[in-house]
Scaffold this active site. Structure first.
Site, PDB file in Angstrom:
ATOM      1  N   GLU A 169       0.796  -1.011   0.079  1.00 15.29           N
ATOM      2  CA  GLU A 169       0.031   0.177  -0.290  1.00 15.29           C
ATOM      3  C   GLU A 169       1.093   1.276   0.104  1.00 15.29           C
ATOM      4  O   GLU A 169       1.656   1.423   1.024  1.00 15.29           O
ATOM      5  CB  GLU A 169      -1.054   0.079   1.284  1.00 15.29           C
ATOM      6  CG  GLU A 169      -2.114  -1.104   1.382  1.00 15.29           C
ATOM      7  CD  GLU A 169      -2.564  -1.272   2.451  1.00 15.29           C
ATOM      8  OE1 GLU A 169      -2.765  -0.348   3.415  1.00 15.29           O
ATOM      9  OE2 GLU A 169      -3.090  -2.390   2.907  1.00 15.29           O
ATOM     10  N   CYS A 199      -4.233   4.470   6.232  1.00 12.76           N
ATOM     11  CA  CYS A 199      -4.142   4.370   4.790  1.00 12.76           C
ATOM     12  C   CYS A 199      -5.525   4.759   4.063  1.00 12.76           C
ATOM     13  O   CYS A 199      -5.514   5.450   3.075  1.00 12.76           O
ATOM     14  CB  CYS A 199      -3.630   3.079   4.235  1.00 12.76           C
ATOM     15  SG  CYS A 199      -4.206   1.754   4.986  1.00 12.76           S
TER      16      CYS A 199
END
Length: 279
Positions: free
Chosen positions: A16, A53
């Site tokens: 990510e 995130c």
């Protein structure tokens, strides 16, 4: 990704890497429950010093008096938030650098900052505003600031809002704050969003990620290095699997799981049809 690819025996990497997780706030929802949406937004933005995130780093909405009221309420709420310590000095330094870049940008207005920092490596929440034309003209305005920082983008109409979405990099999530009267407008944007994100949610906030069969915690590059899978949920197992075909082998030479008779009693497909297990 580069380091893994340069190994003598390259390995796949699932990482990510960047996401600002756009939130589209539609007019009817804004008129009906603007203060409630503002409160949910600020809570999601500042949770854990913004070190998620899926942090909502971008708000998209049509220019209107209702948006003015939302901006004022969100700014008031954010200005009362306490600074929180970030995970590392490096993360904090990067956050401050990103916030400073937005605060000094000619086309960006600072709406509010949180309470002043009282200790080292503490993130002070930041909320900014610009319009769609400037956002589209400067891709740096769409770069992730990892932490409790977000930018509101005012759009003239639905077409300009769709243009902003189409110009975004790959994202982990997109959130729709909408009421029934907004559904027709949302229907025109969802196909565009589906090309840009891994998860679309309505009337919630993206910082909650459930471990379940339906979860997709991934998205097109650069949200992740591989948008075909997820890092949360049962489909995450595919990050570690590689398909192998066994063609015309005697049953005794096949792996047990694919032998006739389904000896492991697992769900399988035979000639494309799902085979019932013994359970």
């Amino acid at each position: 990704m580069r380091i893994a690819a340069e190994r003598a025996q390259p390995i796949p990497v699932y990482a990510e890497m960047s996401s600002i997780n756009p939130v589209v706030v539609f007019p009817a929802a804004l008129a009906a429950r603007g203060p409630e949406i503002a409160a949910g937004f600020v809570q999601s933005l500042t949770m854990g010093a913004g070190q998620f995130c899926t942090n909502p780093g971008l708000i998209l909405a049509l220019d209107s008096p209702e948006l003015d009221a939302f901006v004022a309420e969100a700014g008031k709420l954010l200005s009362g938030t306490q600074p929180l310590t970030m995970l590392t000095p490096g993360i904090h330094a990067s956050f401050d650098k990103g916030v400073e870049a937005l605060a000094t940008h000619d086309a960006v207005r600072t709406i509010a900052r949180g309470c002043p920092s009282a200790g080292p490596n503490q993130a002070v929440g930041a909320l900014f505003e610009t319009d769609a034309s400037h956002f589209l003209a400067d891709r740096a305005l769409g770069h992730e600031v990892f932490g409790s920082s977000s930018i509101i983008v005012r759009c003239r109409d639905l077409g300009e809002l769709a243009q902003v979405i189409a110009g975004l990099e790959g994202q982990l999530t997109a959130t729709l704050q909408l009421d029934a009267a907004d559904e027709a407008a949302a229907a025109t944007l969802i196909p565009v969003l589906a090309q840009r994100v891994g998860r679309i949610l309505a009337n919630g906030w993206p910082t909650g990620v459930e471990v379940c069969h339906a979860m997709v915690h991934g998205g097109p590059y650069p949200a992740t290095s591989d948008g075909r899978t997820t890092s949360v949920g049962t489909l995450a197992i595919y990050r570690f699997l590689r398909p192998v075909a066994f063609q015309n082998l005697a049953p005794t030479l096949l792996p047990i799981a694919v032998r006739d008779g389904n000896p492991w009693d697992i769900a399988r497909r035979v000639d494309g049809l799902r085979e019932a297990s013994a359970r």
